[in-house]
Design a protein around this motif. Structure first.
Motif, PDB file in Angstrom:
ATOM      1  N   LEU A 229       3.982 -11.515 -11.848  1.00 13.66           N
ATOM      2  CA  LEU A 229       3.412 -10.683 -10.989  1.00 13.66           C
ATOM      3  C   LEU A 229       4.179  -9.272 -10.702  1.00 13.66           C
ATOM      4  O   LEU A 229       3.791  -8.179 -10.887  1.00 13.66           O
ATOM      5  N   PHE A 230       5.494  -9.348 -10.563  1.00 20.13           N
ATOM      6  CA  PHE A 230       6.349  -8.292 -10.396  1.00 20.13           C
ATOM      7  C   PHE A 230       6.235  -7.312 -11.649  1.00 20.13           C
ATOM      8  O   PHE A 230       6.129  -6.209 -11.244  1.00 20.13           O
TER       9      PHE A 230
ATOM     10  N   ALA B 216       2.946  -5.371 -11.727  1.00 17.56           N
ATOM     11  CA  ALA B 216       2.861  -4.554 -10.723  1.00 17.56           C
ATOM     12  C   ALA B 216       3.806  -3.363 -11.084  1.00 17.56           C
ATOM     13  O   ALA B 216       3.029  -2.296 -11.040  1.00 17.56           O
ATOM     14  N   ILE B 217       4.903  -3.496 -11.735  1.00 18.99           N
ATOM     15  CA  ILE B 217       5.673  -2.375 -12.200  1.00 18.99           C
ATOM     16  C   ILE B 217       5.017  -1.581 -13.084  1.00 18.99           C
ATOM     17  O   ILE B 217       4.896  -0.226 -13.068  1.00 18.99           O
TER      18      ILE B 217
ATOM     19  N   TRP C  85       2.010  -1.563 -13.952  1.00 22.25           N
ATOM     20  CA  TRP C  85       0.517  -0.991 -13.563  1.00 22.25           C
ATOM     21  C   TRP C  85       1.062   0.460 -12.710  1.00 22.25           C
ATOM     22  O   TRP C  85       0.553   1.533 -12.950  1.00 22.25           O
ATOM     23  N   LEU C  86       2.055   0.392 -11.972  1.00 24.80           N
ATOM     24  CA  LEU C  86       2.605   1.508 -11.052  1.00 24.80           C
ATOM     25  C   LEU C  86       2.873   2.657 -12.229  1.00 24.80           C
ATOM     26  O   LEU C  86       2.443   3.747 -11.875  1.00 24.80           O
TER      27      LEU C  86
ATOM     28  N   ILE D  26      13.877 -10.297  -6.999  1.00 22.35           N
ATOM     29  CA  ILE D  26      12.906  -9.593  -6.830  1.00 22.35           C
ATOM     30  C   ILE D  26      12.274  -9.460  -5.588  1.00 22.35           C
ATOM     31  O   ILE D  26      11.681  -8.466  -4.945  1.00 22.35           O
TER      32      ILE D  26
ATOM     33  N   VAL E 112       2.075  -1.688  -3.022  1.00 17.25           N
ATOM     34  CA  VAL E 112       2.366  -2.612  -4.038  1.00 17.25           C
ATOM     35  C   VAL E 112       3.711  -3.337  -3.886  1.00 17.25           C
ATOM     36  O   VAL E 112       3.846  -4.608  -4.091  1.00 17.25           O
TER      37      VAL E 112
ATOM     38  N   LEU F 102       3.706  -7.277  -3.273  1.00 15.36           N
ATOM     39  CA  LEU F 102       4.883  -7.967  -3.900  1.00 15.36           C
ATOM     40  C   LEU F 102       5.697  -8.969  -3.132  1.00 15.36           C
ATOM     41  O   LEU F 102       6.001 -10.016  -3.424  1.00 15.36           O
TER      42      LEU F 102
ATOM     43  N   THR G 197       5.637 -12.798  -3.550  1.00 17.55           N
ATOM     44  CA  THR G 197       6.929 -13.725  -4.127  1.00 17.55           C
ATOM     45  C   THR G 197       7.413 -14.443  -2.966  1.00 17.55           C
ATOM     46  O   THR G 197       7.993 -15.402  -3.427  1.00 17.55           O
TER      47      THR G 197
ATOM     48  N   ILE H 171      12.414   3.522  -9.847  1.00 23.67           N
ATOM     49  CA  ILE H 171      11.355   3.448 -10.454  1.00 23.67           C
ATOM     50  C   ILE H 171      10.343   4.043  -9.279  1.00 23.67           C
ATOM     51  O   ILE H 171       9.507   4.499  -9.707  1.00 23.67           O
TER      52      ILE H 171
ATOM     53  N   ASN I 216       7.874   7.023  -9.829  1.00 24.23           N
ATOM     54  CA  ASN I 216       6.327   6.747  -9.393  1.00 24.23           C
ATOM     55  C   ASN I 216       5.861   7.744  -8.521  1.00 24.23           C
ATOM     56  O   ASN I 216       5.019   8.489  -8.633  1.00 24.23           O
TER      57      ASN I 216
ATOM     58  N   GLN J  28       5.445  11.110 -10.444  1.00 30.00           N
ATOM     59  CA  GLN J  28       4.188  11.064 -11.427  1.00 30.00           C
ATOM     60  C   GLN J  28       2.858  11.301 -10.443  1.00 30.00           C
ATOM     61  O   GLN J  28       2.249  12.040 -10.714  1.00 30.00           O
ATOM     62  N   ARG J  29       2.947  10.480  -9.015  1.00 32.08           N
ATOM     63  CA  ARG J  29       1.535  10.506  -8.352  1.00 32.08           C
ATOM     64  C   ARG J  29       1.561  11.727  -7.603  1.00 32.08           C
ATOM     65  O   ARG J  29       0.371  12.102  -7.439  1.00 32.08           O
TER      66      ARG J  29
END
Lengths: 75, 248
Positions: A22-23, A26-27, A29-30, B62, B105, B109, B113, B215, B219, B222-223
């Motif tokens: 899932l992690f 998600a990364i 997809w982002l 994570i 997001v 997560l 998790t 990251i 992002n 980018q956004r």
């Protein structure tokens, strides 16, 4: 350590791999979605420009021929 | 001061910001992805199993960085929202709005998790304890901010209204942080700073924590760029760019 042992994660494989899976999704997809969206947005802008040019051309022609005038701003 | 404000104004113009962000992205993206892979391989392969939890504890590498990001992004978003409300800087408005989906997001997560870690360790995927409930509320706050931004047609007004909601939602952040101290929760307390963690387990955690920050930075840029294209689509610089960009 064998591969099957590694994948088994001491019996917790289901929980560990679902978490990491899932992690990872998600990364990815982002990070990938904005790249795709950017292409679409710029395409929309190009279409908008083309549409406006078409309207300008039409407006130009109609004013020369003296027929009914259509203003491009009205619609 | 005057010169500084002028400098901010010129450098912070949408066009300049778009170009600067574009140049910065690879500097965050490449180290971010390399560190992420390093940290995950370290955590899954080289870190030893825990004497109590066996291999299930590896979810920590994570889960905890995601949880940190869910709070860190909210704080960053609040700073941008405050700047947007006080000085009405367009780039700050868009930065705040670009934070929300990334924060959502990472919050999702954290919950997922955590749930997958809770089942083998506590015997349940979910418990309405203070830590989990307040983190779930954080997810709803992120979604509400995104929803409000989409609901108002005027993009500037939408950003300012949503920025105000960002600052209201800030009250939830200390609640999440102190929830394990204020209430007796199923969730364990602060592990990383209080209890001694073995370096072979601490390192992968810290590497992934740095990687997720990079990251996020990638992002966010980018956004924000994407929002700039949308909100400035009638401006000359976006049109010139759209024309020159190869239609692939």
């Amino acid at each position: 350590m064998s591969l099957s042992e590694f994948l088994n994660m001491g019996g917790y494989g289901f929980f560990v791999w679902w978490s990491y899976g899932l992690f990872a999704i998600a990364i990815l997809w982002l990070l990938l979605l904005p790249r795709i969206q950017k292409r679409f947005r710029l395409k929309e802008v190009r279409q908008q420009i083309a549409l406006e040019q078409l309207r300008e051309q039409r407006a130009g022609k109609s004013s020369i021929s003296g027929s009914q005038s259509s203003s491009p701003e009205s619609d | 001061m005057n010169r500084l404000m002028r400098w901010i104004h010129i450098k912070g113009s949408p066009e300049n910001y778009y170009r600067l962000a574009g140049r910065l992205i690879p500097w965050f993206a490449i180290p971010g992805l390399l560190l992420l892979v390093t940290g995950i391989v370290y955590g899954l392969v080289f870190a030893p199993p825990d004497y109590q939890q066996g291999d299930a504890y590896r979810i920590i590498f994570i889960h905890v960085p995601s949880a940190w990001m869910s709070l860190f992004i909210y704080l960053g978003m609040s700073v941008a929202a405050a700047i947007a409300l006080i000085w009405r800087i367009k780039v700050a408005e868009l930065t705040a709005m670009a934070c929300a989906p990334i924060g959502a997001v990472f919050t999702a997560l954290t919950l997922l998790t955590g749930s997958l870690w809770g089942k083998p360790m506590w015997g349940t995927y979910w418990e309405w304890d203070a830590r989990m409930t307040s983190e779930l509320i954080l997810l709803f706050i992120y979604l509400a901010i995104m929803g409000l931004y989409q609901a108002i047609e005027d993009r500037r007004k939408a950003a300012r209204a949503a920025s105000l909601l960002v600052l209201v939602g800030l009250v939830n952040i200390p609640i999440i942080h102190y929830s394990v101290q204020w209430w007796s929760t199923l969730h364990q307390g602060v592990t990383v700073l209080d209890r001694k963690m073995d370096p072979s387990m601490l390192w992968p955690l810290l590497i992934v924590a740095v990687a997720t920050k990079l990251i996020f930075a990638t992002n966010l840029l980018q956004r924000t760029r994407l929002l700039l294209i949308s909100t400035e689509s009638r401006k000359r610089w976006v049109r010139e760019m759209a024309k020159t960009e190869t239609p692939s």
